[in-house]
Every structure is written in structure tokens, then in C-alpha cells.
Scaffold this motif. Structure first.
Motif, PDB file in Angstrom:
ATOM      1  N   ASN A 128       0.852  -1.187   0.000  1.00  0.00           N
ATOM      2  CA  ASN A 128       0.000   0.000   0.000  1.00  0.00           C
ATOM      3  C   ASN A 128       0.889   1.239   0.000  1.00  0.00           C
ATOM      4  O   ASN A 128       1.862   1.324   0.767  1.00  0.00           O
ATOM      5  CB  ASN A 128      -1.032  -0.047   1.146  1.00  0.00           C
ATOM      6  CG  ASN A 128      -0.523   0.578   2.436  1.00  0.00           C
ATOM      7  OD1 ASN A 128      -0.217   1.759   2.477  1.00  0.00           O
ATOM      8  ND2 ASN A 128      -0.419  -0.237   3.484  1.00  0.00           N
ATOM      9  N   PRO A 129       0.597   2.182  -0.902  1.00  0.00           N
ATOM     10  CA  PRO A 129       1.547   3.262  -1.142  1.00  0.00           C
ATOM     11  C   PRO A 129       1.676   4.264   0.004  1.00  0.00           C
ATOM     12  O   PRO A 129       2.603   5.083  -0.012  1.00  0.00           O
ATOM     13  CB  PRO A 129       1.009   3.964  -2.397  1.00  0.00           C
ATOM     14  CG  PRO A 129      -0.201   3.237  -2.817  1.00  0.00           C
ATOM     15  CD  PRO A 129      -0.544   2.175  -1.832  1.00  0.00           C
ATOM     16  N   LYS A 130       0.823   4.193   1.017  1.00  0.00           N
ATOM     17  CA  LYS A 130       1.026   5.067   2.188  1.00  0.00           C
ATOM     18  C   LYS A 130       2.175   4.508   3.041  1.00  0.00           C
ATOM     19  O   LYS A 130       3.086   5.228   3.425  1.00  0.00           O
ATOM     20  CB  LYS A 130      -0.255   5.161   3.019  1.00  0.00           C
ATOM     21  CG  LYS A 130      -1.344   5.999   2.363  1.00  0.00           C
ATOM     22  CD  LYS A 130      -2.539   6.175   3.293  1.00  0.00           C
ATOM     23  CE  LYS A 130      -3.657   6.921   2.582  1.00  0.00           C
ATOM     24  NZ  LYS A 130      -4.879   7.030   3.381  1.00  0.00           N
ATOM     25  N   ILE A 189       1.639  -9.879  -6.401  1.00  0.00           N
ATOM     26  CA  ILE A 189       1.265 -10.161  -5.008  1.00  0.00           C
ATOM     27  C   ILE A 189       1.340  -8.890  -4.175  1.00  0.00           C
ATOM     28  O   ILE A 189       1.998  -7.924  -4.562  1.00  0.00           O
ATOM     29  CB  ILE A 189       2.145 -11.274  -4.380  1.00  0.00           C
ATOM     30  CG1 ILE A 189       3.627 -10.896  -4.449  1.00  0.00           C
ATOM     31  CG2 ILE A 189       1.915 -12.604  -5.055  1.00  0.00           C
ATOM     32  CD1 ILE A 189       4.544 -11.915  -3.765  1.00  0.00           C
ATOM     33  N   LYS A 190       0.643  -8.912  -3.032  1.00  0.00           N
ATOM     34  CA  LYS A 190       0.592  -7.713  -2.190  1.00  0.00           C
ATOM     35  C   LYS A 190       1.184  -7.992  -0.806  1.00  0.00           C
ATOM     36  O   LYS A 190       0.926  -9.055  -0.211  1.00  0.00           O
ATOM     37  CB  LYS A 190      -0.853  -7.245  -2.028  1.00  0.00           C
ATOM     38  CG  LYS A 190      -1.470  -6.757  -3.334  1.00  0.00           C
ATOM     39  CD  LYS A 190      -2.912  -6.326  -3.119  1.00  0.00           C
ATOM     40  CE  LYS A 190      -3.579  -5.954  -4.435  1.00  0.00           C
ATOM     41  NZ  LYS A 190      -5.039  -5.875  -4.320  1.00  0.00           N
ATOM     42  N   TYR A 191       1.945  -7.024  -0.324  1.00  0.00           N
ATOM     43  CA  TYR A 191       2.582  -7.097   1.005  1.00  0.00           C
ATOM     44  C   TYR A 191       1.539  -7.384   2.084  1.00  0.00           C
ATOM     45  O   TYR A 191       1.759  -8.200   2.977  1.00  0.00           O
ATOM     46  CB  TYR A 191       3.272  -5.750   1.246  1.00  0.00           C
ATOM     47  CG  TYR A 191       3.934  -5.560   2.592  1.00  0.00           C
ATOM     48  CD1 TYR A 191       5.286  -5.871   2.772  1.00  0.00           C
ATOM     49  CD2 TYR A 191       3.229  -5.031   3.672  1.00  0.00           C
ATOM     50  CE1 TYR A 191       5.904  -5.672   4.006  1.00  0.00           C
ATOM     51  CE2 TYR A 191       3.844  -4.830   4.902  1.00  0.00           C
ATOM     52  CZ  TYR A 191       5.179  -5.151   5.061  1.00  0.00           C
ATOM     53  OH  TYR A 191       5.790  -4.947   6.280  1.00  0.00           O
ATOM     54  N   LYS A 277      -5.508   7.195  -9.814  1.00  0.00           N
ATOM     55  CA  LYS A 277      -4.502   6.381 -10.507  1.00  0.00           C
ATOM     56  C   LYS A 277      -4.642   4.886 -10.262  1.00  0.00           C
ATOM     57  O   LYS A 277      -4.299   4.101 -11.135  1.00  0.00           O
ATOM     58  CB  LYS A 277      -3.105   6.825 -10.090  1.00  0.00           C
ATOM     59  CG  LYS A 277      -2.808   8.253 -10.482  1.00  0.00           C
ATOM     60  CD  LYS A 277      -1.420   8.361 -11.060  1.00  0.00           C
ATOM     61  CE  LYS A 277      -1.192   9.721 -11.671  1.00  0.00           C
ATOM     62  NZ  LYS A 277       0.141   9.894 -12.180  1.00  0.00           N
ATOM     63  N   MET A 278      -5.091   4.486  -9.072  1.00  0.00           N
ATOM     64  CA  MET A 278      -5.111   3.046  -8.783  1.00  0.00           C
ATOM     65  C   MET A 278      -6.518   2.472  -8.745  1.00  0.00           C
ATOM     66  O   MET A 278      -6.815   1.515  -9.453  1.00  0.00           O
ATOM     67  CB  MET A 278      -4.375   2.758  -7.468  1.00  0.00           C
ATOM     68  CG  MET A 278      -2.878   2.920  -7.619  1.00  0.00           C
ATOM     69  SD  MET A 278      -1.967   2.508  -6.131  1.00  0.00           S
ATOM     70  CE  MET A 278      -0.337   2.210  -6.810  1.00  0.00           C
ATOM     71  N   VAL A 279      -7.367   3.076  -7.937  1.00  0.00           N
ATOM     72  CA  VAL A 279      -8.720   2.517  -7.795  1.00  0.00           C
ATOM     73  C   VAL A 279      -9.412   2.499  -9.160  1.00  0.00           C
ATOM     74  O   VAL A 279     -10.091   1.532  -9.513  1.00  0.00           O
ATOM     75  CB  VAL A 279      -9.531   3.301  -6.741  1.00  0.00           C
ATOM     76  CG1 VAL A 279     -10.930   2.725  -6.613  1.00  0.00           C
ATOM     77  CG2 VAL A 279      -8.821   3.261  -5.388  1.00  0.00           C
ATOM     78  N   SER A 280      -9.167   3.533  -9.951  1.00  0.00           N
ATOM     79  CA  SER A 280      -9.790   3.593 -11.284  1.00  0.00           C
ATOM     80  C   SER A 280      -9.334   2.428 -12.166  1.00  0.00           C
ATOM     81  O   SER A 280      -9.969   2.094 -13.152  1.00  0.00           O
ATOM     82  CB  SER A 280      -9.447   4.917 -11.969  1.00  0.00           C
ATOM     83  OG  SER A 280      -8.068   4.911 -12.254  1.00  0.00           O
ATOM     84  N   THR A 284      -6.595  -1.988  -5.675  1.00  0.00           N
ATOM     85  CA  THR A 284      -6.825  -1.431  -4.335  1.00  0.00           C
ATOM     86  C   THR A 284      -5.914  -2.127  -3.319  1.00  0.00           C
ATOM     87  O   THR A 284      -5.445  -3.246  -3.548  1.00  0.00           O
ATOM     88  CB  THR A 284      -8.291  -1.640  -3.891  1.00  0.00           C
ATOM     89  OG1 THR A 284      -8.575  -3.035  -3.943  1.00  0.00           O
ATOM     90  CG2 THR A 284      -9.266  -0.882  -4.770  1.00  0.00           C
ATOM     91  N   PHE A 285      -5.679  -1.445  -2.214  1.00  0.00           N
ATOM     92  CA  PHE A 285      -4.817  -1.986  -1.155  1.00  0.00           C
ATOM     93  C   PHE A 285      -5.501  -1.891   0.199  1.00  0.00           C
ATOM     94  O   PHE A 285      -6.366  -1.031   0.406  1.00  0.00           O
ATOM     95  CB  PHE A 285      -3.493  -1.181  -1.105  1.00  0.00           C
ATOM     96  CG  PHE A 285      -2.592  -1.457  -2.269  1.00  0.00           C
ATOM     97  CD1 PHE A 285      -1.685  -2.503  -2.239  1.00  0.00           C
ATOM     98  CD2 PHE A 285      -2.664  -0.667  -3.419  1.00  0.00           C
ATOM     99  CE1 PHE A 285      -0.866  -2.769  -3.317  1.00  0.00           C
ATOM    100  CE2 PHE A 285      -1.849  -0.926  -4.500  1.00  0.00           C
ATOM    101  CZ  PHE A 285      -0.944  -1.978  -4.454  1.00  0.00           C
TER     102      PHE A 285
END
Ligand code: A3P
Length: 288
Positions: A128-130, A189-191, A277-280, A284-285
Motif C-alpha cells: 500500500n503506497p502510504k 502479489i501484495k505485502y 490512478k489506482m482505484v480507477s 486497491t490496497f
């Protein structure tokens, strides 16, 4: 090997801001001298997304146990620094490896050599980019060769504008994400999924690479890739990296640390760009 100077903002390749050692010449050299083979495997990520976590998993998957003697970098070299001849081996050595090869890289899709030839496999790890911003900020401050001395607010502005090494996280992740949806050579894959259900992600990786996974091996991987086990192991936590001697690649290893850094205004700015940029793009994260 040549020595090099790191700094947070530097050489620009088309729209991508790259590390100072990754010049146009290095890129051209990479295209000329590096031949991708069937079964080559790349772990790719935007910096601070959990690359070394996936490296540890891959290492144990291939070797059956965590590295105790050799640094993990020997088995899974960092392609970007090897291309620039500022890593451990150089491209010529990588070409001489006769066994199945594993690499990691932060290259954006547009710069990755031969991505479309369908021969190699890519595991793209995204975070997640935050939290990625927060991790990058602390890394940039602590890693002597990046030598960033600014504040969090200054870093936030650079990050949101893609003015740091490897450019905009939004562009980096989204281009790999979109490409991953069109073929079977990229496992995305996602962290956060690794945090929440590591064994499922490990099974996906093993399936993707056609590596047999026994229940015992799965257990070993899940244990030896726990945060505290990796942090205590100096063969995997990055202390061999020059300029990182007094710190570690493993800082907190949590989801949600962004809440200790983002103010309300920053959160608003972020959420709007994230939506755009992402959700569109249906990406999603989990932020908690
Ligand atoms: P933090 O700075 O938030 O702690 P990379 O390997 O791409 O440089 O990413 C580093 C980030 O991944 C760091 O985040 C690090 O702590 C986290 N990380 C590495 N191994 C981990 C593990 N086993 N469990 C959870 N997080 C891990």
C-alpha cells in the motif's frame, strides 16, 4: 567495481528518475549484454514494498532453508546494480551462471529488458503506497548513500510527484499491474496479503514457479521469513549493503505506520491521487 554516490533525486531516463549509477549507457548495456533465459525469475518491486521478504521466501523455496552462510544477495542478485557494475558480480558473471537464475529489480516495466518475450517469470510485489512512503522516507534518511536530510513533509511532496529514485509509485505499480492482467508470466502479489495469510501467498509463488512445496517446507518458509527471524539474520537483513551498516532493511514491518506520519491534508491529497490512478484501474490496497 566502481564506487558510486547515491542521492535521492538524479538521473532521468525518459519519464523515470533512476539511481545515479543507472545511466542511459547502463540501460543500453543491459539490453545488449544480458540475455533473458527460459525459467529466469525476477522479483520486481517499487522500493520498500517488501522485496527482501519475497527474496527470503524464494531463497528458502529453492534451497530448503534460510541462508546462514552466504548472503542472500549471492543467490538473488540485484539486477539494476549488477547492470551498472556497482553490485557484487557484474553482468558478465550473471551470463555465466549455468543453473536456474533468480534476480531482483526495481525497474519499471518500460525499462525491463525483453519483458514481452514470454520466457521469464516475474513476481511483482506491491505494498500500500502510504506505508511504502513512510518506509522509503526512513530508508532515505538512514541509508548513508541516499543521504536524504529533509523532513517528512518534504519527502511527501517528492514522493507524490514521483521525484525520487524509480519515479512515481503510482505509475510503477499500475503499469506492472495492468501487464500482469494480460498474461501468465507475472504473478502480482501484495505485502498486506503476505501479512494476513503468508502460507497462501507462498503456495501461489511455488505454483507459479513450478517448485514442489511439501507441508514441511511451507512451515519452514513461514517460520524463517517471520519479521524477527529475518531481522536477526545478518545474511538476509541487508547489513552487507554498503552504507546500511548501522541500520537494517527491516524497520517495523507493519501495516498502518502511515497513520503516525500523514497529516489530514496529506491524507486528502493522497486519497485523491490514489482514487484517480489506482482505484480507477481496479487496483486497491489494505491500509490497515
Ligand atoms: P518498514 O520500513 O515499514 O519496516 P524492501 O525489502 O522492498 O526494501 O522493503 C522493506 C520493507 O519491508 C520494510 O518496511 C521492512 O520492515 C519490510 N519487511 C521486510 N521483511 C519483512 C517481514 N518478514 N515481515 C514484514 N515486513 C517485512
Amino acid at each position: 567495481m566502481e564506487s558510486f554516490n547515491y542521492s535521492i533525486v538524479n538521473y532521468q531516463s525518459n519519464e523515470w528518475i533512476m539511481p545515479p549509477y543507472f545511466t542511459q549507457e547502463v540501460l543500453e548495456n543491459l539490453y545488449k549484454k544480458f540475455t533473458i533465459r527460459n525459467e529466469d525469475t525476477f522479483i520486481v518491486s517499487y522500493p520498500k514494498s517488501g522485496t527482501h521478504w519475497v527474496k527470503q521466501i524464494l531463497y528458502i523455496l529453492v534451497h530448503g532453508k534460510s541462508s546462514q552462510k552466504e548472503i542472500i544477495e549471492n543467490s538473488i542478485p540485484f539486477l539494476d546494480v549488477e547492470a551498472a557494475n556497482v553490485g557484487l558480480f557484474g553482468l558478465e558473471h550473471l551470463e555465466k551462471i549455468s543453473s536456474r537464475r533468480y534476480f531482483h529489480s526495481h525497474l519499471p516495466l518500460a525499462l525491463m529488458p525483453s519483458i514481452l518475450n514470454g520466457k521469464a517469470k516475474y513476481i511483482y510485489i506491491a505494498r500500500n503506497p502510504k506505508d511504502c512512503a513512510v518506509s522509503y522516507y526512513h530508508f532515505a534518511r538512514q541509508y548513508q548513500r541516499m543521504n536524504f536530510q529533509g523532513t517528512w513533509d518534504e519527502f511527501f511532496t517528492l514522493y507524490m510527484n514521483g521525484k525520487i529514485q524509480y519515479g512515481s509509485i503510482f505509475d510503477h505499480v499500475v503499469t506492472w499491474w495492468k501487464r500482469s492482467q494480460t498474461g501468465n508470466d507475472i504473478l502480482f502479489i501484495k505485502y498486506e496479503d503476505m501479512h494476513k495469510n503468508l502460507s497462501t501467498v507462498v503456495e501461489k509463488i511455488a505454483n507459479f514457479l513450478n517448485v514442489p512445496l511439501t507441508p514441511n517446507l511451507l512451515k519452514t518458509i513461514c517460520t524463517q521469513s517471520q519479521f524477527h527471524n529475518m531481522k536477526e539474520n545478518d545474511k538476509v537483513n541487508g547489513q552487507w549493503i554498503t552504507g546500511l551498516e548501522n541500520t537494517s532493511l527491516l524497520r517495523k514491518g507493519k501495516i498502518g505506520d502511515w497513520q503516525n506520519h500523514f497529516n489530514e491534508e496529506q491524507n486528502k491529497i493522497f486519497d485523491s491521487i490514489y482514487q484517480q490512478k489506482m482505484v480507477s484501474q481496479s487496483l486497491t490496497f489494505d491500509f490497515n
